[in-house]
Design an enzyme around this catalytic site. Structure first.
Site, short mmCIF file in Angstrom:
data_model
loop_
_atom_site.label_atom_id
_atom_site.label_comp_id
_atom_site.label_asym_id
_atom_site.label_seq_id
_atom_site.Cartn_x
_atom_site.Cartn_y
_atom_site.Cartn_z
N LYS A 37 -9.91 -68.48 6.25
CA LYS A 37 -10.98 -67.56 6.59
C LYS A 37 -12.18 -67.90 5.70
O LYS A 37 -12.02 -68.00 4.47
CB LYS A 37 -10.57 -66.11 6.37
N ASP A 123 -3.10 -51.34 9.67
CA ASP A 123 -3.40 -52.00 10.95
C ASP A 123 -2.18 -52.78 11.42
O ASP A 123 -2.28 -53.94 11.85
CB ASP A 123 -4.62 -52.91 10.83
#
Length: 266
Positions: A37, A123
């Site tokens: 990322k 999440d």
């Protein structure tokens, strides 16, 4: 985990997506295939979110959690896990009861580690569960993505009071802005198990359920022996859910032992 000041050279890069100022890609770093990322923006909130995710991931170490190999102020480098996500497996076909219980048990083992470290994921969903080799087994689970997580170890919570999460998998109290309650993750694992068995989450109108407009839950899927665990995990009141990830895992393992003569893991 190695902490570097300067960006690391990633070879044979292949961009997968760019979202919210963060680029995701696969490449090679120090002789291994990695998932990277990269923060592309200097926008202050995005920078804080990126540092937040890296700080939480750096504090975790468990076989069923994808480890952070290295980070810089603008890079997070993880090992690449071949096999795809649990969502991809479910989209092909709902899982048999044994496989669904096995995967949910693996997720709960990872969640037990998170909670022991003072982290609430916030999440948990099939998109954030990788299956090593594409195998729907507990030991193949690899939990990812801590961008929305809460950690007691961090001085501040940049998401404090927000409704961040995925509505179909978000606990009602999380929708109200309550963060850091581990029982919110247990609700999400209950939805994940439901999704594994049915091929879709329990509430078609998830926002209507979260705000209390209706209680229209789809019929509980899978064999009746699984229903008590599903029903408990999906309670609106956190106090009515299993108290800990370990307690919920033990209930699933007990259910599996009951079903074992008639079910298979694969």
């Amino acid at each position: 985990m190695q902490d570097f000041r300067v960006a690391q050279t990633i070879e044979r890069r292949r961009v997968l997506a760019t979202r919210g100022g963060v680029q995701s890609e696969v490449g090679e770093w120090r002789g291994q295939t990695v998932f990277v990322k990269t923060l592309l923006t200097a926008e202050p909130e995005a920078t804080l979110r990126f540092a937040h995710e890296g700080g939480i991931a750096a504090g975790l170490s468990h076989p069923l959690v994808v480890p952070l190999l290295a980070r810089t102020p603008r890079q997070l480098i993880f090992p690449f896990v071949p096999g795809g996500t649990l969502r991809e497996v479910i989209e092909a076909s709902p899982l048999p009861a044994g496989a669904a219980l096995c995967v949910a048990t693996g997720v709960l083992r990872a969640v037990e580690h998170l909670h022991a470290c003072g982290v609430t994921h916030h999440d948990l969903k099939p998109e954030n569960v990788l299956l090593h080799g594409g195998r729907a087994r507990g030991d193949a689970v690899r939990l990812i993505d801590f961008g929305m997580s809460h950690s007691r170890a961090l001085g501040t919570d940049i998401h404090d009071g927000t409704r961040m999460g995925t509505p179909h998998f978000m606990a009602p109290e999380q929708f109200r802005g309550v963060r850091g309650d581990p029982r919110s993750d247990l609700y999400s694992v209950g939805v994940l198990l439901f999704d594994c068995l049915a091929g879709s989450p329990p509430y078609e109108d998830a926002l209507g359920w979260l705000v209390g407009i209706h209680e229209d839950c789809a019929p509980l899927p899978g064999p009746p022996e699984v229903h008590p665990v599903l029903r408990a995990a999906l309670q609106r009141d956190p106090e009515a859910r299993p108290a800990t990830a370990g307690e919920m895992r033990a209930a699933l393992e007990k259910t599996w032992n009951t079903l074992r003569p008639a079910a298979a893991w694969d």
